[in-house]
Design a protein around this motif. Structure first.
Motif, PDB file in Angstrom:
ATOM      1  N   GLN A 145       0.808  -1.217   0.000  1.00 58.06           N
ATOM      2  CA  GLN A 145       0.000   0.000   0.000  1.00 58.06           C
ATOM      3  C   GLN A 145       0.847   1.275   0.000  1.00 58.06           C
ATOM      4  N   LEU A 146       2.155   1.142  -0.158  1.00 57.95           N
ATOM      5  CA  LEU A 146       3.032   2.309  -0.095  1.00 57.95           C
ATOM      6  C   LEU A 146       2.881   3.150  -1.363  1.00 57.95           C
ATOM      7  N   THR A 147       2.706   4.439  -1.174  1.00 61.05           N
ATOM      8  CA  THR A 147       2.606   5.381  -2.295  1.00 61.05           C
ATOM      9  C   THR A 147       3.756   6.379  -2.229  1.00 61.05           C
ATOM     10  N   TRP A 148       4.022   7.022  -3.355  1.00 60.21           N
ATOM     11  CA  TRP A 148       5.110   8.006  -3.386  1.00 60.21           C
ATOM     12  C   TRP A 148       4.868   9.180  -2.441  1.00 60.21           C
ATOM     13  N   PRO A 149       3.671   9.750  -2.368  1.00 61.57           N
ATOM     14  CA  PRO A 149       3.451  10.852  -1.399  1.00 61.57           C
ATOM     15  C   PRO A 149       3.737  10.440   0.036  1.00 61.57           C
ATOM     16  N   ALA A 150       3.289   9.241   0.437  1.00 59.79           N
ATOM     17  CA  ALA A 150       3.543   8.780   1.802  1.00 59.79           C
ATOM     18  C   ALA A 150       5.040   8.604   2.042  1.00 59.79           C
ATOM     19  N   LEU A 151       5.743   8.048   1.058  1.00 52.93           N
ATOM     20  CA  LEU A 151       7.189   7.850   1.194  1.00 52.93           C
ATOM     21  C   LEU A 151       7.916   9.187   1.311  1.00 52.93           C
ATOM     22  N   ILE A 152       7.573  10.137   0.465  1.00 54.80           N
ATOM     23  CA  ILE A 152       8.243  11.443   0.475  1.00 54.80           C
ATOM     24  C   ILE A 152       7.978  12.184   1.782  1.00 54.80           C
ATOM     25  N   ILE A 153       6.737  12.152   2.261  1.00 51.45           N
ATOM     26  CA  ILE A 153       6.382  12.853   3.498  1.00 51.45           C
ATOM     27  C   ILE A 153       7.181  12.304   4.675  1.00 51.45           C
ATOM     28  N   HIS A 154       7.293  10.991   4.761  1.00 47.57           N
ATOM     29  CA  HIS A 154       7.958  10.421   5.939  1.00 47.57           C
ATOM     30  C   HIS A 154       9.478  10.491   5.828  1.00 47.57           C
ATOM     31  N   ILE A 155      10.013  10.493   4.618  1.00 53.42           N
ATOM     32  CA  ILE A 155      11.443  10.776   4.472  1.00 53.42           C
ATOM     33  C   ILE A 155      11.728  12.217   4.889  1.00 53.42           C
ATOM     34  N   PHE A 156      10.828  13.118   4.552  1.00 50.01           N
ATOM     35  CA  PHE A 156      10.984  14.519   4.951  1.00 50.01           C
ATOM     36  C   PHE A 156      10.953  14.663   6.473  1.00 50.01           C
ATOM     37  N   ILE A 157      10.087  13.913   7.146  1.00 51.61           N
ATOM     38  CA  ILE A 157      10.022  13.947   8.614  1.00 51.61           C
ATOM     39  C   ILE A 157      11.349  13.465   9.205  1.00 51.61           C
ATOM     40  N   ILE A 158      11.908  12.394   8.639  1.00 50.96           N
ATOM     41  CA  ILE A 158      13.199  11.880   9.119  1.00 50.96           C
ATOM     42  C   ILE A 158      14.295  12.933   8.927  1.00 50.96           C
ATOM     43  N   LEU A 159      14.297  13.591   7.783  1.00 53.09           N
ATOM     44  CA  LEU A 159      15.300  14.624   7.518  1.00 53.09           C
ATOM     45  C   LEU A 159      15.143  15.807   8.475  1.00 53.09           C
ATOM     46  N   LEU A 160      13.895  16.143   8.844  1.00 54.43           N
ATOM     47  CA  LEU A 160      13.675  17.202   9.824  1.00 54.43           C
ATOM     48  C   LEU A 160      14.294  16.843  11.168  1.00 54.43           C
ATOM     49  N   GLY A 161      14.113  15.603  11.604  1.00 50.69           N
ATOM     50  CA  GLY A 161      14.716  15.173  12.866  1.00 50.69           C
ATOM     51  C   GLY A 161      16.228  15.207  12.820  1.00 50.69           C
ATOM     52  N   LEU A 162      16.807  14.789  11.684  1.00 53.83           N
ATOM     53  CA  LEU A 162      18.265  14.820  11.543  1.00 53.83           C
ATOM     54  C   LEU A 162      18.779  16.256  11.531  1.00 53.83           C
ATOM     55  N   ALA A 163      18.095  17.136  10.812  1.00 54.09           N
ATOM     56  CA  ALA A 163      18.498  18.547  10.781  1.00 54.09           C
ATOM     57  C   ALA A 163      18.363  19.186  12.152  1.00 54.09           C
ATOM     58  N   ASN A 164      17.340  18.792  12.897  1.00 56.32           N
ATOM     59  CA  ASN A 164      17.140  19.314  14.251  1.00 56.32           C
ATOM     60  C   ASN A 164      18.313  18.949  15.151  1.00 56.32           C
ATOM     61  N   LEU A 165      18.796  17.714  15.029  1.00 53.06           N
ATOM     62  CA  LEU A 165      19.937  17.285  15.851  1.00 53.06           C
ATOM     63  C   LEU A 165      21.213  17.996  15.436  1.00 53.06           C
ATOM     64  N   ILE A 166      21.487  18.068  14.150  1.00 52.83           N
ATOM     65  CA  ILE A 166      22.722  18.702  13.673  1.00 52.83           C
ATOM     66  C   ILE A 166      22.753  20.180  14.051  1.00 52.83           C
ATOM     67  N   ALA A 167      21.598  20.839  13.955  1.00 54.15           N
ATOM     68  CA  ALA A 167      21.550  22.280  14.243  1.00 54.15           C
ATOM     69  C   ALA A 167      21.887  22.591  15.696  1.00 54.15           C
ATOM     70  N   GLN A 168      21.642  21.643  16.610  1.00 55.85           N
ATOM     71  CA  GLN A 168      21.949  21.904  18.020  1.00 55.85           C
ATOM     72  C   GLN A 168      23.446  22.131  18.236  1.00 55.85           C
ATOM     73  N   PHE A 169      24.270  21.507  17.401  1.00 60.71           N
ATOM     74  CA  PHE A 169      25.720  21.613  17.563  1.00 60.71           C
ATOM     75  C   PHE A 169      26.321  22.733  16.710  1.00 60.71           C
ATOM     76  N   LEU A 170      25.498  23.358  15.882  1.00 56.04           N
ATOM     77  CA  LEU A 170      25.991  24.439  15.033  1.00 56.04           C
ATOM     78  C   LEU A 170      25.580  25.814  15.542  1.00 56.04           C
ATOM     79  N   LEU A 171      24.550  25.885  16.390  1.00 53.96           N
ATOM     80  CA  LEU A 171      24.035  27.180  16.840  1.00 53.96           C
ATOM     81  C   LEU A 171      24.132  27.295  18.354  1.00 53.96           C
TER      82      LEU A 171
END
Length: 525
Positions: free
Chosen positions: A499-525
């Motif tokens: 049942q996996l669709t491209w919109p669902a895949l893109i949205i949840h990859i984006f959520i993962i990238l947000l979490g990764l960016a959130n962690l990296i930003a803590q050490f840069l700012l």
């Protein structure tokens, strides 16, 4: 009156029998949960006497080490009403992060701070919803006793098991370090207030501040005047005694070590369940903080000026590049993902889980938003700059402020009762994994507790910045439990079901990238 055999009576009898069956099932589930937390030799979390509530009371447990009793809110069969479920989630999420929300808003800017609180609340709620649904998407006959780490183990094998343990320990360690820093702070200010009151000493700190009965101070402006509790004494009975007190009662040099004498023996107890009885103080503390903030704002008034991108002497821009510092704090502030399944499994109406979870998140966000906005808006600028808002907003009130003194007393006692529970959970999760027993010996437990206490003392001594500690630990454990695991599990489940669709895949990859960016930003700012 005589019993008449009618269809309605038959339905009633069947319902009662079903409720008895549900009661036994709920009891077995809770016994299974307790038994998996500890070894058979350790009785601390194995089916306590009150695991089956009396008709007029219910005991609520959370894996974060909180336990409290709610009267007259259960159906008497081990099931919770929606009201109790909502309160459980609210009570579990409300923690030390509330003290840093005003500082986070200052770092992000007033307008962007409000927007980020709303967006992070919605995002973490969605990820929490995915956690709740993750167990239901497993094609096995019975997963009712599973917690989220079990789900991670099912999808990712031993890596999921050990990584979930690692990130759970990060959240526990971060909480315990923050607790030690705050307990040192509260004990220092409480002792200072009591000493000055007993000896009739009138002290004015070497920090800028407002005048009047509702004084607000700016400790960061006096950072060049060590030690932090240094003061000018206007009148006292014994100057030598006062100087000696200030030498031996220092916020970072001595007070963090004094706590060892009280808390280290408590950490070594085999069962700290006695302290769970005092968890109601957490709710009382939050309610009192809301009351105190309201009273202070009523006296101080509102001090706002909207500068969208430029900073002046007294106000900060509405949008600032430091906004990830707030998102790091909010990740931990809205963090409940590793125990939400446990909190919802005894909800009387399981079909209301999503609704009750959403209401609880709304109330948590509203509480954070209210305290953060009110403190920021009422902070007296001018004469003080908004940059003076501290990582613990109670530090903006002097030690002789009565309302702040009461808040510190409440929080100090509440944290001293919760701290042994957090230490016990860390012991259960770590020692049982390596030694098969939560209490292999006093030596093993003592070594672990010395490491935990040592980390707290070190941070209180050299880095007593709770905002920084919260955002680092929040972004780290949140990367796994909030952003990565829920999204990956959902994507894998959809893929296996075709049942996996491209919109669902893109949205949840984006959520993962947000979490990764959130962690990296803590050490840069």
């Amino acid at each position: 009156r005589p019993f008449h055999v009618e269809p309605t009576n038959i339905v009633s009898v069947n319902d009662d029998m079903q409720r008895v069956t549900d009661e036994a099932s709920a009891m077995n589930k809770r016994i299974h949960y307790y038994s998996r937390l500890t070894s058979p030799a350790d009785r601390a979390l194995i089916a306590p006497d009150h695991v089956l509530p009396a008709p007029d009371e219910i005991y609520v447990y959370s894996p974060l080490g909180t336990a409290f009793k709610v009267d007259s809110c259960t159906d008497g069969y081990g099931k919770n009403s929606s009201l109790v479920t909502i309160f459980m989630i609210w009570n579990t999420m409300m923690g030390t992060s509330i003290l840093s929300i005003p500082w986070g808003i200052k770092q992000a800017g007033f307008t962007s701070g409000i927007i980020l609180i709303l967006l992070m609340g919605i995002l973490t709620l969605y990820c929490c919803y995915r956690v709740v649904k993750s167990r239901q998407m497993i094609p096995l006959t019975d997963t009712s006793n599973w917690e989220f780490p079990d789900v991670c183990k099912y999808y990712f094998g031993s890596f999921g098991q050990w990584s979930s343990l690692l990130f759970s320990m990060v959240s526990l360690a971060g909480a315990m370090v923050v607790y030690w820093v705050l307990m040192s702070n509260f004990l220092f200010n409480t002792g200072k207030f009591i000493y000055n009151f007993v000896h009739d000493i009138n002290v004015t700190d070497i920090v800028p501040g407002t005048n009047g009965s509702n004084k607000v101070i700016c400790p960061s402006a006096a950072s060049g005047h060590p030690p932090q509790n240094r003061s000018v004494m206007f009148s006292s009975g014994n100057r030598t005694g006062f100087e000696l007190f200030e030498e031996w009662w220092d916020k970072s040099q001595t007070v963090p070590f004094y706590l060892i004498a009280v808390l280290l023996p408590l950490l070594n107890l085999k069962s700290p369940s006695f302290f769970a009885k005092f968890n109601v103080l957490g709710t009382v503390s939050v309610v009192y903080l809301v009351f105190m903030v309201t009273v202070k704002a009523a006296h101080l008034g509102i001090h706002l000026e909207f500068n969208w991108f430029t900073e002046n002497e007294f106000f900060v821009p509405e949008f600032r590049i430091l906004f990830p510092q707030l998102t790091g704090v909010l990740t931990l502030a809205f963090f409940i993902h590793n125990c939400v399944i446990t909190l919802l499994q005894n909800n009387r109406n399981q079909e209301n889980n999503v609704r009750d979870l959403s209401i609880a998140y709304f109330l948590v966000g509203l509480t954070y938003l209210y305290v953060g906005v009110i403190i920021f808006a009422s902070f007296p600028s001018p004469p003080l700059s908004k940059e003076c808002i501290e990582q613990n907003f109670l530090d903006n009130f002097p030690s002789d402020d009565i309302m702040s003194f009461i808040a510190r007393i409440f929080l100090l006692f509440q944290m001293m009762t919760v701290y042994p529970l957090l230490g016990y959970l860390a012991r259960v999760q770590l020692l049982r994994q390596f030694f098969g027993n939560a209490y292999p010996s006093l030596f093993h437990v003592l070594i672990l507790n010395l490491a935990i206490v040592g980390a707290g003392v070190t941070m209180a001594r050299f880095y007593p910045n709770i905002g920084g500690i919260i955002r680092y630990s929040g972004a780290t454990c949140g990367l796994a439990f909030v952003f990565v695991y829920p999204s990956l599990i959902y994507v894998i489940s959809l893929h296996r079901a075709g049942q996996l669709t491209w919109p669902a895949l893109i949205i949840h990859i984006f959520i993962i990238l947000l979490g990764l960016a959130n962690l990296i930003a803590q050490f840069l700012l």
